[in-house]
Motif scaffolding. Structure first.
Motif, PDB file in Angstrom:
ATOM      1  N   ALA A  10       0.799  -1.227   0.000  1.00 35.73           N
ATOM      2  CA  ALA A  10       0.000   0.000   0.000  1.00 35.73           C
ATOM      3  C   ALA A  10       0.831   1.277   0.000  1.00 35.73           C
ATOM      4  N   GLY A  12       2.234   2.413  -2.647  1.00 30.02           N
ATOM      5  CA  GLY A  12       1.943   3.047  -3.934  1.00 30.02           C
ATOM      6  C   GLY A  12       2.755   2.495  -5.091  1.00 30.02           C
ATOM      7  N   SER A  15       0.734   1.367  -8.338  1.00 34.94           N
ATOM      8  CA  SER A  15       0.238   2.496  -9.132  1.00 34.94           C
ATOM      9  C   SER A  15       1.344   3.069 -10.003  1.00 34.94           C
ATOM     10  N   CYS A 104       5.795   5.759   1.543  1.00 32.60           N
ATOM     11  CA  CYS A 104       4.765   6.723   1.912  1.00 32.60           C
ATOM     12  C   CYS A 104       5.227   7.342   3.222  1.00 32.60           C
ATOM     13  N   HIS A 110      -0.623   6.234   4.773  1.00 29.94           N
ATOM     14  CA  HIS A 110      -0.274   4.870   4.378  1.00 29.94           C
ATOM     15  C   HIS A 110      -1.279   3.878   4.967  1.00 29.94           C
ATOM     16  N   GLN A 112      -4.335   4.453   6.030  1.00 27.24           N
ATOM     17  CA  GLN A 112      -5.651   4.650   5.415  1.00 27.24           C
ATOM     18  C   GLN A 112      -5.718   3.981   4.044  1.00 27.24           C
ATOM     19  N   ARG A 113      -4.668   4.123   3.258  1.00 27.54           N
ATOM     20  CA  ARG A 113      -4.631   3.486   1.930  1.00 27.54           C
ATOM     21  C   ARG A 113      -4.761   1.975   2.067  1.00 27.54           C
ATOM     22  N   ARG A 116      -8.301   0.920   3.168  1.00 24.50           N
ATOM     23  CA  ARG A 116      -9.361   1.228   2.209  1.00 24.50           C
ATOM     24  C   ARG A 116      -9.214   0.517   0.873  1.00 24.50           C
ATOM     25  N   ARG A 117      -8.051  -0.058   0.629  1.00 30.01           N
ATOM     26  CA  ARG A 117      -7.831  -0.581  -0.722  1.00 30.01           C
ATOM     27  C   ARG A 117      -8.525  -1.910  -0.935  1.00 30.01           C
ATOM     28  N   SER A 151       5.084   8.478  -2.229  1.00 32.27           N
ATOM     29  CA  SER A 151       3.748   8.470  -2.829  1.00 32.27           C
ATOM     30  C   SER A 151       2.828   9.556  -2.286  1.00 32.27           C
TER      31      SER A 151
END
Length: 177
Positions: A10, A12, A15, A104, A110, A112-113, A116-117, A151
């Motif tokens: 997570a 990043g 992406s 991150c 970090h 939260q990502r 939530r992912r 990120s």
């Protein structure tokens, strides 16, 4: 060339890998879907499926490089053994290797990502924040030159920086005058 993404879950890296894969273009070889496919095929989760997923990703990237195309490995690559695996693969094909680590810098963002992912990888359970922290503690120091991207910066800027970095890394070394 072989481009190796690295970083905690997570952070990043996927992406950036996807954006870079589109921009170059280059094949992106992600490890997590490979591991999830093994589980869906009935391989017991108690087996070393993480290691096996790295080996399958290596085999896929080996085929891509054999075709004269570039490959991007999308994996945590937290330990020297994994990084050595990619250096060896690049050497076998006589292509440059470029490492890109995505971090991150804001642990709140970090987390939260991560929480939530939902990447839609069938059968793959996202790690907990505690598991990510454990992995952070086990992360081995780098010995390779690498580009470090944060990120927290916007994705298009990070992809552009990554693209600039790999263009330079792909250049043959200059001969001494």
């Amino acid at each position: 060339m072989l481009i190796v993404m690295a970083g905690l879950p997570a952070a990043g890296k996927s992406s950036v890998a996807e954006g870079l894969g589109r921009a170059l273009p280059a094949a992106v070889v992600p490890v997590d879907p490979v591991e999830a496919a093994m589980w869906r095929a009935g391989v017991d989760r108690g087996q070393p499926t993480g290691l096996a997923a790295y080996l399958v990703a290596e085999a896929v990237a080996d085929g891509v490089l054999a075709l004269g195309q570039s490959a991007i490995i999308d994996a945590v690559n937290a330990v020297e053994a994994a990084r050595r695996q990619w250096r060896t693969l690049a050497a076998r094909h006589r292509v440059p290797v470029a490492f890109i680590e995505v971090v991150c810098s804001d642990s709140r963002v970090h987390r939260q990502r991560l929480e939530r992912r939902s990447r839609g990888i069938v059968g793959f359970e996202e790690p907990t924040w505690q598991a990510v922290q454990k992995r952070r503690a086990e992360y081995e120091p780098w010995t390779d030159q690498r580009l470090v991207l944060d990120s927290i910066a916007d994705l298009p800027s990070n992809v552009a920086k990554a693209q600039e970095y790999v263009v330079i890394a792909a250049q043959p070394p200059q001969a001494a005058p």
